[in-house]
Design a protein around this motif. Structure first.
Motif, PDB file in Angstrom:
ATOM      1  N   THR A 290     -25.454   6.442  15.772  1.00 50.24           N
ATOM      2  CA  THR A 290     -26.818   5.903  15.755  1.00 50.24           C
ATOM      3  C   THR A 290     -27.138   5.288  14.399  1.00 50.24           C
ATOM      4  OG1 THR A 290     -27.589   7.508  17.385  1.00 50.24           O
ATOM      5  CG2 THR A 290     -29.269   6.491  15.986  1.00 50.24           C
ATOM      6  N   SER A 291     -26.747   5.968  13.332  1.00 51.52           N
ATOM      7  CA  SER A 291     -27.015   5.449  11.982  1.00 51.52           C
ATOM      8  C   SER A 291     -26.317   4.116  11.753  1.00 51.52           C
ATOM      9  CB  SER A 291     -26.576   6.471  10.927  1.00 51.52           C
ATOM     10  OG  SER A 291     -25.160   6.572  10.861  1.00 51.52           O
ATOM     11  N   ILE A 347     -33.569  -1.208   6.353  1.00 55.18           N
ATOM     12  CA  ILE A 347     -34.175   0.104   6.108  1.00 55.18           C
ATOM     13  C   ILE A 347     -33.237   1.209   6.567  1.00 55.18           C
ATOM     14  CG2 ILE A 347     -36.090   1.627   6.716  1.00 55.18           C
ATOM     15  CD1 ILE A 347     -36.867  -0.626   4.816  1.00 55.18           C
ATOM     16  N   ASN A 348     -32.589   1.003   7.707  1.00 51.82           N
ATOM     17  CA  ASN A 348     -31.667   2.027   8.209  1.00 51.82           C
ATOM     18  C   ASN A 348     -30.410   2.131   7.358  1.00 51.82           C
ATOM     19  OD1 ASN A 348     -32.981   3.146  10.609  1.00 51.82           O
ATOM     20  ND2 ASN A 348     -32.879   1.057  11.387  1.00 51.82           N
ATOM     21  N   ARG A 349     -29.926   0.995   6.824  1.00 61.16           N
ATOM     22  CA  ARG A 349     -28.782   1.064   5.907  1.00 61.16           C
ATOM     23  C   ARG A 349     -29.143   1.895   4.684  1.00 61.16           C
ATOM     24  NH1 ARG A 349     -27.899  -4.314   7.667  1.00 61.16           N
ATOM     25  NH2 ARG A 349     -29.196  -5.211   6.042  1.00 61.16           N
ATOM     26  N   ILE A 350     -30.343   1.707   4.178  1.00 65.47           N
ATOM     27  CA  ILE A 350     -30.788   2.465   3.008  1.00 65.47           C
ATOM     28  C   ILE A 350     -30.907   3.948   3.354  1.00 65.47           C
ATOM     29  CG2 ILE A 350     -32.700   2.806   1.385  1.00 65.47           C
ATOM     30  CD1 ILE A 350     -33.235  -0.249   1.680  1.00 65.47           C
ATOM     31  N   ARG A 351     -31.472   4.251   4.508  1.00 69.06           N
ATOM     32  CA  ARG A 351     -31.621   5.651   4.940  1.00 69.06           C
ATOM     33  C   ARG A 351     -30.277   6.355   5.036  1.00 69.06           C
ATOM     34  NH1 ARG A 351     -34.491   5.933  10.476  1.00 69.06           N
ATOM     35  NH2 ARG A 351     -33.886   8.121  10.211  1.00 69.06           N
ATOM     36  N   PHE A 352     -29.275   5.623   5.583  1.00 68.64           N
ATOM     37  CA  PHE A 352     -27.982   6.242   5.857  1.00 68.64           C
ATOM     38  C   PHE A 352     -26.946   5.946   4.779  1.00 68.64           C
ATOM     39  CE2 PHE A 352     -29.653   5.199  10.281  1.00 68.64           C
ATOM     40  CZ  PHE A 352     -30.331   6.401  10.379  1.00 68.64           C
TER      41      PHE A 352
END
Length: 703
Positions: A290-291, A347-352
């Protein structure tokens, strides 16, 4: 069995009638005399085994083949055969093959596998492994060796996948990869070797189906790099199923993720499990997939993706308009659509903790420095509000979108319709289109990834501009250019469709024609077309140069004393110190200056490589500068900085400036000099400090 070097030597001897010395063969194969003698013994054994006469030797002249009819016919047939020696791979090709195999596979790979596949000696393979060890460690990946079993890598799974994707996209053809994946077609070159040994053909076709299912579920189309990353993930998952240790827990997000993507991830893993029952599709693996999905870039979205970042995009657009005192007006909706397409996966790249490098980062920062810094300041402000730290590479992508909209010009419906094909994705494609529209009026520009290019799609366009080869497309419609448009690229475009320059450029063209006429009356012009384009480029840059014309000229300490010719360096760090040494000896800089340069290179990578073979070594005014100064170092043997040009650095220009005023003007001149390959080659070949000084001083207008 003959190794690749022995085959090289045998082919050389076969094509020559006279003796060839061992020294000449060593020069030809770029190896030692000892290695050549070893391979000559191998050739003798090979000839005897096939009942042929051994090599003829002369203690002064060297060696040659006995050109009796039996031997000539046998070797002619041998070289014509489809055999593993037909394609002799270079050192760089073999290292790439080794690295990609280590990145994709989980278990130990025997040294013998590389020996047989690459037709190389054990010593050569061990030397290659020693050379790739440090670059891998710099990426956070450790090379391990198990006695009697082989070699394998350990390290962060994200870095492993992204490093594979970066190397693959940089060195291999995605078009060839799609042909191999879909049709089983493979070349006899470097790509074919990698495809056959890194991927399982049947698994690839199944994985392709999974990604197409994913795109259909999300209503999107992934760019080529993201498509490859997903392919590598599934391939790694199959390979990881043999390792009970599974995933590193640090890869799994700690906060709730999107339920819809969770559901799709679970379905994908279950589908793959039908083919590979040994796969562990637990919650941890679902969360990891998912990430990745949430972090991938798309080139087309058919319907709204999960999540709402509209407010963030609006704030970003509003603050850029305010800071730059502009209004995007009718272009706002298109800009917002592009930003939304990028922001959510960003944003998701940064989160993960997934870092996506922009291959044109240095060019973007150089050409749009003010806009980049503006967007960066806004991102820092907005990032604090949304609790995300947006890195410079992501900011450079956002900068591309804003720059493209700012440069957009009114379109005339009677002008050509153009399709841009770029492996790096939509941001680079937009930047490429923007560069072209600076010179030409264009009716319409669309962008697509390589895998969506089909003859039926191309029929709707007048011209296809591509940064990669498109062998299946009508050559009459395709123009292959660079990501950063060069003078040669402009000439290609102008000749292909007889495009007219835009109004501003057309005025400059008329001026250039008058200037060339005046010059012809006074002297002979060797290359009138080169002169025309050089003058045009200079005139197009006048607007940017005007802002520097009023700046106060400063004193730059640079003379023959600050030049070092043909120095030797064992490492890139030693080369940096050698380049700074003349300035340190004169007291122009402190020791901390060279240390800061090395620290910056370690922290941010080889961004100081400004052209093939040239590095601009520098730090900030507060890092130990006493006087504005510069030095030039040429190296006897090039040093590999692992930069985007993929060639060793032979020239290091160390620049130390006490003040920032005028810095960009001087840097621009240095970069222009560095990109004149013939001038750089003259500097490298020169054995005279005086010649190097006058050559550089002339180009930088220091006299």
């Amino acid at each position: 069995m003959l190794n690749t070097r022995a085959v090289q030597i045998l082919k050389k001897l076969y094509t020559e009638d006279d003796y060839i010395s061992v020294h000449d063969l060593a020069e030809f194969t770029k190896s030692s005399s000892r290695s050549v003698r070893y391979n000559l013994q191998k050739i003798d054994s090979f000839l005897r085994k096939n009942r042929l006469s051994p090599l003829q030797r002369h203690h002064l002249k060297g060696v040659k083949i006995d050109k009796e009819e039996k031997t000539v016919n046998f070797l002619a047939e041998y070289f014509r055969k489809e055999n593993p020696y037909k394609r002799i791979f270079s050192k760089d090709e073999m290292k790439l093959f080794i690295v990609l195999n280590l990145l994709i596979h989980q278990k130990e790979i025997p040294i013998s596998f590389f020996e047989i596949t690459l037709n190389a000696s054990r010593t050569a393979i061990i030397n290659f492994l020693a050379e790739i060890k440090t670059p891998l460690e710099e990426k956070g990946l450790k090379l391990n060796w198990v006695k009697r079993k082989g070699v394998f890598l350990t390290g962060d799974e994200n870095r492993r996948i992204l490093e594979f994707a970066n190397l693959f996209c940089e060195r291999l053809s995605m078009n060839e990869f799609y042909n191999y994946m879909e049709l089983g077609k493979t070349s006899t070159g470097e790509g074919g070797l990698v495809f056959r040994h890194v991927f399982n053909k049947e698994d690839l076709q199944y994985i392709r189906g999974l990604i197409l299912f994913l795109e259909n579920e999300l209503g999107c189309t992934y760019d080529d790099r993201s498509f490859l990353i997903l392919t590598v993930y599934f391939t790694r998952l199959i390979n990881r199923s043999t390792d009970p240790t599974g995933l590193n827990g640090n890869l799994i997000p700690h906060r709730p993720v999107n339920r819809q993507i969770d559901r799709i991830s679970f379905i994908l893993l279950e589908k793959l499990k039908e083919r590979h029952p040994e796969i562990i599709a637990d919650e941890k693996e679902v969360a990891y997939l998912t990430s990745i999905i949430l972090s991938m870039k798309t080139v087309k979205a058919n319907r709204k993706r999960p999540g709402n970042f509209s407010e963030l995009a609006d704030k970003l657009i509003g603050k850029v308009e305010e800071a730059c005192q502009i209004r995007f007006r009718e272009q706002t909706s298109e800009l917002k659509k592009l930003l939304l397409q990028h922001i959510e996966p960003m944003i998701n790249r940064i989160r993960f903790n997934i870092t996506l490098e922009n291959p044109l980062f240095d060019e973007i920062v150089q050409k749009h420095r003010r806009l980049f810094l503006t967007v960066k300041a806004i991102c820092q402000e907005i990032g604090a509000e949304y609790d995300v730290a947006i890195n410079d590479h992501e900011i450079s992508y956002l900068t591309i979108y804003f720059a493209a909209m700012m440069e957009k010009i009114p379109r005339n419906e009677d002008l050509p319709k153009i399709l841009v094909v770029c492996i790096e994705g939509v941001a680079i494609s937009k930047y490429l289109a923007m560069s072209v529209t600076k010179l030409f009026n264009i009716k319409h520009v669309d962008t697509l990834p390589v895998r969506e290019i089909h003859p039926s799609v191309v029929e709707n366009y007048d011209l296809v501009i591509s940064t990669v080869d498109l062998p299946d497309i009508d050559k009459k419609k395709v123009v292959r250019i660079n990501s950063i448009v060069t003078r040669e690229d402009v000439e290609k475009l102008k000749a292909r469709l007889h495009l007219n320059f835009n109004k501003r450029t057309q005025n400059h063209v008329a001026k250039v024609e008058r200037l060339v006429h005046v010059i012809q009356e006074s002297c002979e012009i060797k290359d009138i077309y080169k002169l025309q384009y050089d003058l045009l480029v200079e005139l197009l840059d006048d607007q940017e140069k005007e802002q520097y014309q009023q700046e106060k000229r400063y004193r730059l300490e640079f003379s023959q004393d600050e030049i070092r010719i043909g120095e030797k360096a064992r490492t890139w760090k030693e080369a940096i110190y050698l380049g700074a040494k003349p300035l340190l000896e004169k007291g122009y800089i402190k020791e901390t200056y060279a240390e800061k340069i090395i620290q910056n290179l370690e922290d941010y990578g080889p961004y100081m490589s400004i052209a093939p073979k040239v590095l601009l070594s520098h730090a900030g005014p507060d890092d130990g500068v006493n006087e504005n100064s510069m030095s030039v170092l040429t190296l006897e043997k090039g040093i590999d900085f692992h930069d985007r040009f993929a060639v060793p650095v032979f020239v290091i220009i160390t620049l130390a400036l006490k003040e920032t005023k005028g810095y960009l003007n001087l840097t621009e001149k240095i970069i222009r000099l560095a990109n004149q390959q013939h001038t750089v080659d003259r500097i490298i070949r020169s054995a005279n400090k005086r010649d190097v000084y006058h050559l550089i001083a002339k180009h930088l207008h220091l006299n």
